[in-house]
Design a protein around this motif. Structure first.
Motif, PDB file in Angstrom:
ATOM      1  N   TYR B  55       9.820   5.581   8.757  1.00  0.00           N
ATOM      2  CA  TYR B  55       9.257   6.344   7.636  1.00  0.00           C
ATOM      3  C   TYR B  55       7.743   6.213   7.524  1.00  0.00           C
ATOM      4  O   TYR B  55       7.143   6.810   6.634  1.00  0.00           O
ATOM      5  N   HIS B  56       7.150   5.378   8.380  1.00  0.00           N
ATOM      6  CA  HIS B  56       5.695   5.158   8.299  1.00  0.00           C
ATOM      7  C   HIS B  56       5.270   4.661   6.925  1.00  0.00           C
ATOM      8  O   HIS B  56       4.200   4.989   6.429  1.00  0.00           O
ATOM      9  N   ARG B  57       6.107   3.866   6.318  1.00  0.00           N
ATOM     10  CA  ARG B  57       5.741   3.322   5.010  1.00  0.00           C
ATOM     11  C   ARG B  57       4.723   2.210   5.176  1.00  0.00           C
ATOM     12  O   ARG B  57       4.742   1.477   6.145  1.00  0.00           O
ATOM     13  N   PRO B  58       3.821   2.090   4.212  1.00  0.00           N
ATOM     14  CA  PRO B  58       2.831   1.012   4.294  1.00  0.00           C
ATOM     15  C   PRO B  58       3.519  -0.340   4.203  1.00  0.00           C
ATOM     16  O   PRO B  58       4.432  -0.515   3.405  1.00  0.00           O
ATOM     17  N   ARG B  59       3.098  -1.250   5.048  1.00  0.00           N
ATOM     18  CA  ARG B  59       3.734  -2.564   5.053  1.00  0.00           C
ATOM     19  C   ARG B  59       2.688  -3.680   5.053  1.00  0.00           C
ATOM     20  O   ARG B  59       1.594  -3.527   5.620  1.00  0.00           O
ATOM     21  N   GLY B  60       3.086  -4.791   4.427  1.00  0.00           N
ATOM     22  CA  GLY B  60       2.241  -5.972   4.414  1.00  0.00           C
ATOM     23  C   GLY B  60       2.935  -7.124   5.119  1.00  0.00           C
ATOM     24  O   GLY B  60       3.926  -6.923   5.822  1.00  0.00           O
ATOM     25  N   ILE B  61       2.428  -8.306   4.913  1.00  0.00           N
ATOM     26  CA  ILE B  61       2.993  -9.484   5.562  1.00  0.00           C
ATOM     27  C   ILE B  61       4.126 -10.010   4.690  1.00  0.00           C
ATOM     28  O   ILE B  61       3.949 -10.233   3.494  1.00  0.00           O
ATOM     29  N   LEU B  62       5.308 -10.186   5.280  1.00  0.00           N
ATOM     30  CA  LEU B  62       6.469 -10.640   4.524  1.00  0.00           C
ATOM     31  C   LEU B  62       6.650 -12.149   4.621  1.00  0.00           C
ATOM     32  O   LEU B  62       7.033 -12.797   3.660  1.00  0.00           O
ATOM     33  N   ASN B 300      11.669  -0.362  -3.293  1.00  0.00           N
ATOM     34  CA  ASN B 300      10.297  -0.557  -2.807  1.00  0.00           C
ATOM     35  C   ASN B 300       9.967  -2.033  -2.527  1.00  0.00           C
ATOM     36  O   ASN B 300       8.827  -2.456  -2.680  1.00  0.00           O
ATOM     37  N   ASN B 301      11.005  -2.766  -2.129  1.00  0.00           N
ATOM     38  CA  ASN B 301      10.764  -4.178  -1.810  1.00  0.00           C
ATOM     39  C   ASN B 301       9.948  -4.346  -0.533  1.00  0.00           C
ATOM     40  O   ASN B 301       9.695  -5.468  -0.101  1.00  0.00           O
ATOM     41  N   ASP B 302       9.567  -3.222   0.093  1.00  0.00           N
ATOM     42  CA  ASP B 302       8.754  -3.298   1.310  1.00  0.00           C
ATOM     43  C   ASP B 302       7.265  -3.084   1.034  1.00  0.00           C
ATOM     44  O   ASP B 302       6.469  -3.065   1.956  1.00  0.00           O
ATOM     45  N   ARG B 303       6.896  -2.912  -0.241  1.00  0.00           N
ATOM     46  CA  ARG B 303       5.477  -2.713  -0.580  1.00  0.00           C
ATOM     47  C   ARG B 303       4.655  -3.901  -0.105  1.00  0.00           C
ATOM     48  O   ARG B 303       5.081  -5.042  -0.252  1.00  0.00           O
ATOM     49  N   PRO B 304       3.444  -3.661   0.389  1.00  0.00           N
ATOM     50  CA  PRO B 304       2.563  -4.790   0.667  1.00  0.00           C
ATOM     51  C   PRO B 304       2.378  -5.585  -0.621  1.00  0.00           C
ATOM     52  O   PRO B 304       2.098  -5.017  -1.675  1.00  0.00           O
ATOM     53  N   GLY B 305       2.587  -6.891  -0.544  1.00  0.00           N
ATOM     54  CA  GLY B 305       2.527  -7.705  -1.750  1.00  0.00           C
ATOM     55  C   GLY B 305       3.886  -8.196  -2.193  1.00  0.00           C
ATOM     56  O   GLY B 305       3.986  -8.896  -3.188  1.00  0.00           O
ATOM     57  N   VAL B 306       4.936  -7.794  -1.481  1.00  0.00           N
ATOM     58  CA  VAL B 306       6.242  -8.405  -1.704  1.00  0.00           C
ATOM     59  C   VAL B 306       6.434  -9.380  -0.544  1.00  0.00           C
ATOM     60  O   VAL B 306       6.351  -8.989   0.616  1.00  0.00           O
ATOM     61  N   MET B 307       6.619 -10.649  -0.868  1.00  0.00           N
ATOM     62  CA  MET B 307       6.603 -11.675   0.169  1.00  0.00           C
ATOM     63  C   MET B 307       7.700 -12.694  -0.092  1.00  0.00           C
ATOM     64  O   MET B 307       8.167 -12.835  -1.230  1.00  0.00           O
TER      65      MET B 307
END
Lengths: 86, 992
Positions: B55-62, B300-307
């Motif tokens: 989906y090309h969703r923005p991702r951060g570091i998990l 939206n648990n994949d938002r950058p900032g969910v770790m």
């Protein structure tokens, strides 16, 4: 995997060439052709302990009979094929 | 240049004296030695690091470890570019250059994120449903589209400039993982004097020990860790291998690991490998690989900032960096209380703790009170709000109402899963363990134990104790004894939790597998459509695939599937664990076996002379053989070979035939043995004579041909073809050891000991005469098929065989390998008066086809002695290998194609090997196939092409005209069937 060559000690399987089942015994000329066809072409698909020929190509050049469990892959033992055949 | 705005003023195990510059997506940043790329990016406030696969969703570091599904980067540039590296495991070095993946035109403005709008189209099974029709669209339209849109990093596409190595180690006890359990195990086994190897994927030891100890035990933990390391490093029997990850285990506990020798450097030191693959053969294995934290699925648990909550702790304690300013903790596991405590101690605000458990727990309540955070019991985060730049708020449902809490980080924890890959790779299915609340390894292979968090001992203290216990057991199995190290009573590390996988649903995607974009809805759909087995769910949804292999996803999915199906998790399963644990570079698998090192080149002892003569070489198996010797620049192979062949027929030539296999057979039963392995009889061969021989396989087909020379009553020399030398030796050993165990003889390969030179042509005797020492070469004294031991060039031991492959008067002279070049030079000099020329394999082929000798094309494993016109050689007076089955009806069928000669009806036409033989007017279809052409050569004697082929009822058809059809070149030529011996059928030349 490693095999214990009775002459050379425990060596990497990369030094050996496998040939398959060591169970079939070469018939004599007097035996019917069906026996020969069995000997050359037919093999049991054994689940459990199985004797197989391995040739120590990069070692002592001995043919070995390796007893291997085809279910667990455990090597149960190795023998010198010449001694078994004699 | 941005500043490390999230870096705490002090703390962490980074070296603050060593500042490091690096680039990510063409922006300059700084970090410290000891950072990972992930920790340095977090310190610099970078939250968005990649776009998701589908989906090309923005991702951060998990996460902070090997389980990272999101933060995959391309590292380095040019021919060293490497894709899909986990930023959480990339050690920071000065000059590091990395870029994000799967975005276009840029990470921030990714146009392909429109895929999200097409979400319903890309749901579970979308490949199977959407792109089925029309079928021809797949290759041209759908696949390229999908490949561009979905994806991971790009390989460099250039040759890898670095070297890779392989090496082997043996030890008594191998310990995988150097956390509390691994260190305690190593101390126990090391003190007992066992040979210990301690392998750690990280560049520092300690695992999660100091990340997880409460603040009041931090300094105690560091002290213990330092003392353990010092003691282990001082033990000569303990090898510590850091930056080394065990990625698989095979039968007999053969462990394979990759050492990242130079991945933490800008490039490897000269002559040093980038990576090294270790094969480790331990007597005992202790798997102390720790555990991985379980995420929770919410919108939206994949938002950058969910770790992961544990990762938040790691960044804080190990890297001295905070991950946010206002933090919401969402956890059903008390481990998160440690995160709250650590954040508070570092001065970071925890605004809310959301605990789905009805009564939360004393540990969580205490942590909330201490940190001054609101504790929401029996509640859940149901959505993360925010943008590509990160989370801005958490939407919480509590006691029937919904509220939104402003925050910039959500730390989540659904519990911990033991890392049991290594304990499961040999086929043992893990089983749900209700006490552990996780899948546990069972039925361990012999000699393996699991310790520490990997065995469900989640606190540092119990982990260390279990490591020491495992080592004691291992020592016992080895017949050794030792004492366990003192393990401090680190209290206060809470490990209780309740299973909690999925928050109440709300609109928005709730991700289970971040790397593959698999959502709760996808898994639910798969269950509804009948793909209820976890293995089917995996294939239908792509759950647990790709580079992370579902390390954070698989157990959440198992829990979700159990919930949907309404069965207890004890009946659930995870998909089969398969190696590698983490991705392995192809370079390490290849090791040094690249390019010419893939297979060693074999050189004839006469190679130097062939080079001096200007030979062009051809690869023949591992050998380099002289193909032809051009006399002037630009002379074609054809012109050169023709010239060489002509010289042999008219005068004399020299050929290097050293590559043929040579086997020395000696002993009283040597003759009896050769009778058994050859179809024809060898025991009747007189001393001083050679004989052509054919060997069969036991199934009746030809194995190889060659000559047998009797050098003494009990001494034979056997030759084989170049290609079959090794195979024949192995076959003869088999026959000797298994079929003839009581025969009194011995054999040895002497292929490398002798250089062998063919001297062929009407003047061969004249040339040879000048170098032999006192040996009568006359036809009477040394006739055709004679063999002898003699000396040449004043005292060089030699063997002489009067055999001929060319069909001319010819000899093969064998001399000890080191004398080869000297002797062939002497022959070349002696032959100058006759215009002697060296000839290569091309001329050799022309000569042998003229003479109808079978070679590789005819000895192809599908021909019988009868097929090759050698049926009469098969003895009926003895048993020999292949005798019985060579006589079975199918192999003596008169309709079998047999060897014939072929020549074009029109001498100007030619044909190729591989052409099929048909009746002259027959339609060119396979049903009309009568055989095929095995070899062709142009003959200077006849001045047209000649061929050898296998033709049905060939012998009866000599003189008839048929068609040779080459379907590859669409070429049909009329050919005449001939006897296969074109040249000198009376064999008078060889006997002259």
């Amino acid at each position: 995997m490693r095999l214990n060559c009775p002459y050379c000690g425990t060596r990497s399987v990369n030094e050996f060439v496998p040939l398959g089942s060591a169970s079939p015994k070469r018939p004599t000329l007097a035996e019917p052709i069906e026996r020969w066809i069995d000997y050359v072409y037919f093999r049991d698909n054994i689940a459990g302990e199985h004797d197989e020929y391995f040739y120590h190509a990069m070692g002592c050049r001995s043919w070995l009979i390796v007893t291997r469990n085809t279910v667990t892959h455990e090597i149960i033992g190795t023998k010198i094929a010449r001694e078994v055949a004699a | 240049m941005t500043h490390e705005s999230n870096r705490l003023p002090q703390g962490g195990q980074i070296d603050r004296r060593k500042r490091i510059s690096f680039r990510f997506d063409r922006t300059n940043y700084t970090g410290y030695k000891g950072d990972t790329l992930a920790s340095a990016l977090i310190a610099n406030g970078v939250k968005l690091v990649g776009r998701s696969f589908k989906y090309h969703r923005p991702r951060g570091i998990l996460s902070a470890g090997a389980e990272e599904p999101n933060a995959l980067v391309e590292l380095r540039t040019g021919n060293r570019r490497e894709p899909n590296l986990r930023a959480t495991q990339v050690e920071l070095y000065d000059g590091l250059e990395a870029s994000s993946q799967n975005n276009w035109p840029s990470l921030k403005y990714d146009l392909l994120s429109l895929n999200q709008l097409a979400g319903p189209l890309l749901s579970a099974g979308f490949y199977y449903k959407t792109f089925m029709w029309p079928a021809k669209f797949w290759e041209k339209v759908y696949e390229p589209l999908i490949r561009r849109a979905a994806g991971l990093g790009r390989a460099s596409g250039l040759p890898d400039p670095d070297i890779y190595e392989k090496a082997t180690l043996h030890c008594d006890v191998l310990i995988v993982g150097a956390g509390a359990a691994g260190l305690a195990a190593a101390l126990t086994a090391g003190r007992a004097g066992a040979r210990v190897i301690l392998v750690e994927q990280d560049h520092v030891l300690g695992g999660r020990l100091t990340d997880d100890l409460p603040t009041q035990h931090q300094s105690e933990g560091h002290t213990w860790l330092a003392a353990a390391q010092d003691e282990l490093r001082a033990m000569p029997n303990v090898e510590i291998m850091s930056r080394t990850s065990v990625f698989s285990i095979y039968d007999q506990n053969a462990v394979v690991a990759i050492e990242k020798v130079a991945d933490h450097c800008i490039e490897p030191a000269p002559f040093s490998p980038r990576q090294r693959m270790w094969r480790i053969y331990p007597q005992q294995v202790i798997v102390a690989t720790g555990s991985i934290e379980r995420p929770i699925a919410f919108a939206n648990n994949d938002r950058p900032g969910v770790m992961l909550a544990g990762a938040v702790r790691t960044y804080l304690r190990r890297f001295g960096t905070k991950t946010g300013e206002r933090i919401v903790v969402f956890a059903s596991h008390d481990g998160a209380a440690l995160t709250v405590e650590a954040l508070h101690a570092a001065g970071v605000t925890v605004v809310a703790i959301v605990d789905p458990r009805e009564n939360s727990s004393p540990a969580m309540i205490a942590a909330a009170e201490q940190a001054g955070a609101s504790l929401f019991r029996d509640s859940a985060v149901i959505a993360a709000h925010g943008t590509a730049d990160g989370v801005t708020a958490a939407e919480i449902t509590t006691q029937g109402r919904t509220l939104t809490v402003q925050c910039d980080l959500i730390a989540m924890s659904g519990g911990w899963d033991p890392v049991i890959h290594l304990a499961s790779f040999l086929g043992q299915k893990p089983k749900w363990n209700p006490e552990m609340q996780a899948f546990a390894a069972i039925n361990l292979p012999k000699g393996m134990q699991v310790a520490g968090a990997a065995a469900g001992h989640f606190s540092s203290e119990t982990a260390a104790r279990s490591g020491a216990d495992a080592a004691s057991h291992a020592l016992q199995a080895l017949g050794m004894a030792g004492s366990q190290p003192a393990i401090p009573g680190w209290q206060g590390e809470p490990v209780q939790g309740s299973l909690y996988f999925v928050a109440p649903s709300r609109s928005g995607k709730s991700f289970v597998d971040f790397q593959n974009d698999v959502t709760v809805d996808d898994i639910t759909l798969a269950q509804r459509e009948g793909y209820t087995s976890v293995e089917h769910t995996k294939r239908y949804t792509t759950l647990g695939m790709a580079t992370d292999q579902g390390k954070t996803a698989n157990v959440v999915a198992a829990g979700l599937i159990a919930e949907i199906r309404g069965v207890p998790l004890a009946q659930g399963a995870v998909t089969t664990f398969r190696p590698p644990y983490t991705a392995v570079t192809i370079g390490t698998v290849a090791g040094r076996a690249t390019g010419k090192h893939f297979r060693p080149t074999r050189y004839s002892p006469l190679h130097a002379w062939c080079v001096q003569m200007g030979a062009v070489f051809v690869e023949a198996g591992p050998w380099l053989r002289a193909q032809y010797y051009p006399q002037r620049a630009g002379e074609s192979w054809f012109d050169a070979a023709l010239r060489e062949a002509r010289q042999v027929r008219q005068s004399v030539g020299l050929c290097d035939v050293s590559t043929f296999g040579k086997i020395d057979v000696q002993g009283p039963d040597a003759a009896r043995f050769l009778d058994f392995v050859y179809a024809n009889t060898m025991s009747t061969l007189p001393v001083g004579k050679a004989r052509y021989g054919v060997m069969l396989r036991e199934d009746g087909f030809v194995l190889d041909d060659g000559t047998v020379s009797r050098l003494g009553a009990d001494h034979f020399l056997v030759t084989t073809t170049t290609a079959n030398a090794g195979r024949v030796m192995q076959h003869l050993e088999f026959c000797a050891q298994i079929h003839c165990p009581d025969y009194d003889f011995a054999m040895s390969s002497v292929s490398d000991q002798w250089a062998q030179i063919a001297i062929a042509g009407p003047h061969a005797r004249d040339v040879l005469r000048t170098i032999v020492d006192d040996f009568d070469l006359s036809n009477e004294a040394f006739p055709f098929m004679g063999c002898a031991t003699l000396s040449v060039c004043s005292g060089i031991t030699a063997r002489l065989f009067r055999i001929s492959f060319s069909g001319e008067l010819a000899y093969e002279l064998a001399v000890p390998a080191d004398f080869g070049c000297a002797v062939i030079e002497a022959l070349a000099k002696a032959g100058q008066n006759y215009g002697i020329l060296p000839y290569g394999t091309e001329a050799l082929t022309m000569l042998r086809v003229e003479k109808g000798h079978p070679a590789g094309g005819e000895l192809n494993g599908q021909t019988t002695a009868r097929d090759l016109g050698l049926g009469k050689m098969m003895s009926s007076k003895k048993d020999f290998v292949g005798r019985v089955l060579a006589g079975r009806p199918a192999l003596v069928d008169p309709a079998r194609p047999i060897l014939v000669g072929l020549k074009p009806c029109n001498a100007d036409e030619s044909f190729n090997a591989g052409s099929h033989l048909l009746e002259r007017d027959a339609p060119k279809v396979i049903e009309n196939d009568l055989g095929y052409i095995t070899s062709t050569a142009f003959s200077h004697v006849f001045n047209h092409t000649l061929g050898l082929g296998l033709l049905q009822r060939g012998q009866e058809r000599i003189g008839e005209t048929i068609m040779a059809y080459d379907p590859v070149r669409s070429k049909a030529v009329l050919v005449e069937v001939c006897h296969p011996i074109f040249y000198d059928p009376e064999n008078s030349k060889v006997k002259s």
